[in-house]
Design an enzyme around this catalytic site. Structure first.
Site, PDB file in Angstrom:
ATOM      1  N   SER A  15     -41.182  61.620 167.257  1.00  0.00           N
ATOM      2  CA  SER A  15     -41.744  60.695 166.265  1.00  0.00           C
ATOM      3  C   SER A  15     -43.128  61.179 165.860  1.00  0.00           C
ATOM      4  O   SER A  15     -43.789  61.921 166.602  1.00  0.00           O
ATOM      5  CB  SER A  15     -41.878  59.310 166.907  1.00  0.00           C
ATOM      6  OG  SER A  15     -42.640  58.446 166.088  1.00  0.00           O
TER       7      SER A  15
ATOM      8  N   TYR B 251     -44.262  53.860 174.417  1.00  0.00           N
ATOM      9  CA  TYR B 251     -43.344  54.566 173.511  1.00  0.00           C
ATOM     10  C   TYR B 251     -43.954  55.880 173.018  1.00  0.00           C
ATOM     11  O   TYR B 251     -43.323  56.940 173.069  1.00  0.00           O
ATOM     12  CB  TYR B 251     -43.015  53.652 172.329  1.00  0.00           C
ATOM     13  CG  TYR B 251     -42.187  54.278 171.227  1.00  0.00           C
ATOM     14  CD1 TYR B 251     -40.802  54.354 171.326  1.00  0.00           C
ATOM     15  CD2 TYR B 251     -42.796  54.781 170.070  1.00  0.00           C
ATOM     16  CE1 TYR B 251     -40.038  54.925 170.311  1.00  0.00           C
ATOM     17  CE2 TYR B 251     -42.045  55.354 169.054  1.00  0.00           C
ATOM     18  CZ  TYR B 251     -40.662  55.415 169.172  1.00  0.00           C
ATOM     19  OH  TYR B 251     -39.923  55.985 168.163  1.00  0.00           O
TER      20      TYR B 251
HETATM   21  P1  NAD Z   1     -31.813  52.259 166.348  1.00  0.00           P
HETATM   22  O1  NAD Z   1     -32.154  50.994 167.033  1.00  0.00           O
HETATM   23  O2  NAD Z   1     -30.842  52.190 165.246  1.00  0.00           O
HETATM   24  O3  NAD Z   1     -31.304  53.338 167.389  1.00  0.00           O
HETATM   25  C1  NAD Z   1     -31.731  53.363 168.712  1.00  0.00           C
HETATM   26  C2  NAD Z   1     -30.497  53.307 169.591  1.00  0.00           C
HETATM   27  O4  NAD Z   1     -30.880  53.529 170.945  1.00  0.00           O
HETATM   28  C3  NAD Z   1     -29.771  51.981 169.595  1.00  0.00           C
HETATM   29  O5  NAD Z   1     -28.777  51.921 168.605  1.00  0.00           O
HETATM   30  C4  NAD Z   1     -29.151  51.935 170.989  1.00  0.00           C
HETATM   31  O6  NAD Z   1     -27.776  52.232 170.936  1.00  0.00           O
HETATM   32  C5  NAD Z   1     -29.833  53.059 171.733  1.00  0.00           C
HETATM   33  N1  NAD Z   1     -30.318  52.631 173.046  1.00  0.00           N
HETATM   34  C6  NAD Z   1     -31.460  51.963 173.336  1.00  0.00           C
HETATM   35  N2  NAD Z   1     -31.521  51.748 174.668  1.00  0.00           N
HETATM   36  C7  NAD Z   1     -30.403  52.302 175.216  1.00  0.00           C
HETATM   37  C8  NAD Z   1     -29.905  52.405 176.529  1.00  0.00           C
HETATM   38  N3  NAD Z   1     -30.577  51.914 177.584  1.00  0.00           N
HETATM   39  N4  NAD Z   1     -28.701  53.008 176.715  1.00  0.00           N
HETATM   40  C9  NAD Z   1     -28.001  53.514 175.662  1.00  0.00           C
HETATM   41  N5  NAD Z   1     -28.446  53.451 174.386  1.00  0.00           N
HETATM   42  C10 NAD Z   1     -29.632  52.843 174.177  1.00  0.00           C
HETATM   43  O7  NAD Z   1     -33.203  52.885 165.826  1.00  0.00           O
HETATM   44  P2  NAD Z   1     -33.588  54.318 165.173  1.00  0.00           P
HETATM   45  O8  NAD Z   1     -34.864  54.068 164.476  1.00  0.00           O
HETATM   46  O9  NAD Z   1     -32.468  54.905 164.466  1.00  0.00           O
HETATM   47  O10 NAD Z   1     -33.934  55.179 166.457  1.00  0.00           O
HETATM   48  C11 NAD Z   1     -33.380  56.463 166.673  1.00  0.00           C
HETATM   49  C12 NAD Z   1     -34.463  57.413 167.141  1.00  0.00           C
HETATM   50  O11 NAD Z   1     -35.410  57.606 166.100  1.00  0.00           O
HETATM   51  C13 NAD Z   1     -35.254  56.941 168.349  1.00  0.00           C
HETATM   52  O12 NAD Z   1     -35.456  58.035 169.228  1.00  0.00           O
HETATM   53  C14 NAD Z   1     -36.573  56.528 167.746  1.00  0.00           C
HETATM   54  O13 NAD Z   1     -37.627  56.632 168.690  1.00  0.00           O
HETATM   55  C15 NAD Z   1     -36.699  57.535 166.647  1.00  0.00           C
HETATM   56  N6  NAD Z   1     -37.668  57.218 165.609  1.00  0.00           N
HETATM   57  C16 NAD Z   1     -37.471  56.195 164.761  1.00  0.00           C
HETATM   58  C17 NAD Z   1     -38.397  55.935 163.777  1.00  0.00           C
HETATM   59  C18 NAD Z   1     -38.229  54.812 162.793  1.00  0.00           C
HETATM   60  O14 NAD Z   1     -39.175  54.508 162.054  1.00  0.00           O
HETATM   61  N7  NAD Z   1     -37.109  54.149 162.744  1.00  0.00           N
HETATM   62  C19 NAD Z   1     -39.553  56.728 163.664  1.00  0.00           C
HETATM   63  C20 NAD Z   1     -39.721  57.779 164.549  1.00  0.00           C
HETATM   64  C21 NAD Z   1     -38.780  58.022 165.516  1.00  0.00           C
END
Ligand code: NAD
Ligand code: MG
Length: 298
Positions: free
Chosen positions: A190, A203
């Site tokens: 991120s 985080y």
């Molecule tokens: P999201 O909530 O759609 O996806 C995260 C997923 O993590 C969930 O769907 C869930 O299935 C899984 N998860 C959480 N805890 C878990 C556990 N204990 N066991 C199994 N699965 C688990 O959100 P997203 O934004 O698509 O996140 C995906 C990645 O992108 C993450 O690594 C997040 O840190 C990163 N990210 C997101 C953003 C943003 O702005 N959305 C920015 C930077 C990085």
């Protein structure tokens, strides 16, 4: 709306803030409750067969960025297994349906990644169902905003470390013996690794750790012909944010201070995951690919 390949001003390609108040959700959230809906490529991603015959496992593949990668990989010709928490079954089933509609095989493998033995079982199950493993996307994460340091409990800290860092190690360790030369591991960090927010102490720490771990692993695994890379997104419109990842007032303005004046949509990251997974990324390893909304990674 023009298709995703038509040239257009990217600032106006997708919804911009202010966004309406989102329905309150516990983590992990469900995609269908987002307003406006996120674009994970369901109707918009166009594939070109870049991953024909590949076998991919994506954690957090039910929603958000992982869902976009799953749909794109399938449209590029890969069989795809997704991991998620069982409370997200409805989101996961939709993704499996999209994968199958693309004409490849989809597998739903629910379970909690904070459990080391489950991580090992997950890799074994994915290898069995897919008949091998070529692409591993470690993308699941826990993000819960806390106003001040004294609100970050040991339980919070532990759960965030387990989900975002320990699981990365457990999954990679179990997967390596199965990965052939040409295979690709992709992790999701991120902008928080480089420009951490005050309310994301635990985080942001894990996201910096993911960068270091992935670069070290890349150095090690190229000796087996395996590439490892990191994607570092900025603000993306996913259900992570309105399910405790950000405070509601932040969600309302989410992405406003990016160069685009709007958050990214998950589908806008899909081409990066596809490139890193495919043989077209043959000279790319140990790299961090930013899609930060103009802030850069350094
Ligand atoms: P999201 O909530 O759609 O996806 C995260 C997923 O993590 C969930 O769907 C869930 O299935 C899984 N998860 C959480 N805890 C878990 C556990 N204990 N066991 C199994 N699965 C688990 O959100 P997203 O934004 O698509 O996140 C995906 C990645 O992108 C993450 O690594 C997040 O840190 C990163 N990210 C997101 C953003 C943003 O702005 N959305 C920015 C930077 C990085
Ligand atoms: Mg989810």
């Amino acid at each position: 709306m023009p298709d995703r390949l038509t040239m257009q001003d990217p600032r106006h390609q997708y919804p911009a803030p202010p966004f309406p108040k989102q329905e309150e959700q516990q983590s992990p959230g469900i995609v269908a409750k987002m307003d406006p809906p996120a674009d994970h490529g369901e109707e918009s991603y166009i594939g070109f067969g870049r991953l024909r015959g590949r076998k991919a496992l994506i954690t957090g593949g039910d929603s958000g960025i992982g869902r976009a990668a799953a749909i794109a990989f399938a449209r590029e010709g890969a069989d795809v297994a997704i991991n998620y928490l069982s409370s997200e079954d409805s989101d996961a089933q939709e993704v499996v349906d999209y994968i199958e509609k693309a004409g490849t095989k989809g597998f739903a493998l629910p379970g909690d990644l904070t459990d080391e033995s489950f991580c090992k079982t997950l890799i074994a199950d994915a290898v069995k169902q897919l008949g091998g493993l070529d692409i591993l996307v470690i993308n699941a994460a826990r993000q819960q905003a806390r106003k001040s340091i004294d609100e970050v409990t040991s339980e919070d800290f532990d759960k965030t470390m387990k989900t975002n860092l320990y699981a990365l190690h457990w999954l990679a360790q179990a997967a390596v013996p199965h990965l052939p030369p040409g295979a690709s591991i992709i992790t999701t960090s991120s902008i928080q690794a480089y420009d951490p927010s005050a309310h994301l102490l635990d985080y942001a720490t894990t996201k910096a750790g993911i960068v270091a771990y992935s670069k070290a692993l890349a150095e090690q695994l190229i000796e087996k012909g395996i590439r490892v890379n990191v994607v570092a997104p900025g603000p993306f419109w996913t259900v992570l944010q309105p399910s405790g990842g950000q405070f509601p007032e932040k969600v309302k303005e989410f992405g406003k201070d990016s160069a685009f004046g709007r958050p990214g949509q998950p589908v806008e990251l899909a081409p990066i995951y596809v490139l890193l997974a495919s043989q077209e990324g043959s000279y790319i390893t140990g790299e961090v690919f930013g899609a930060t909304g103009g802030k850069g990674v350094a």
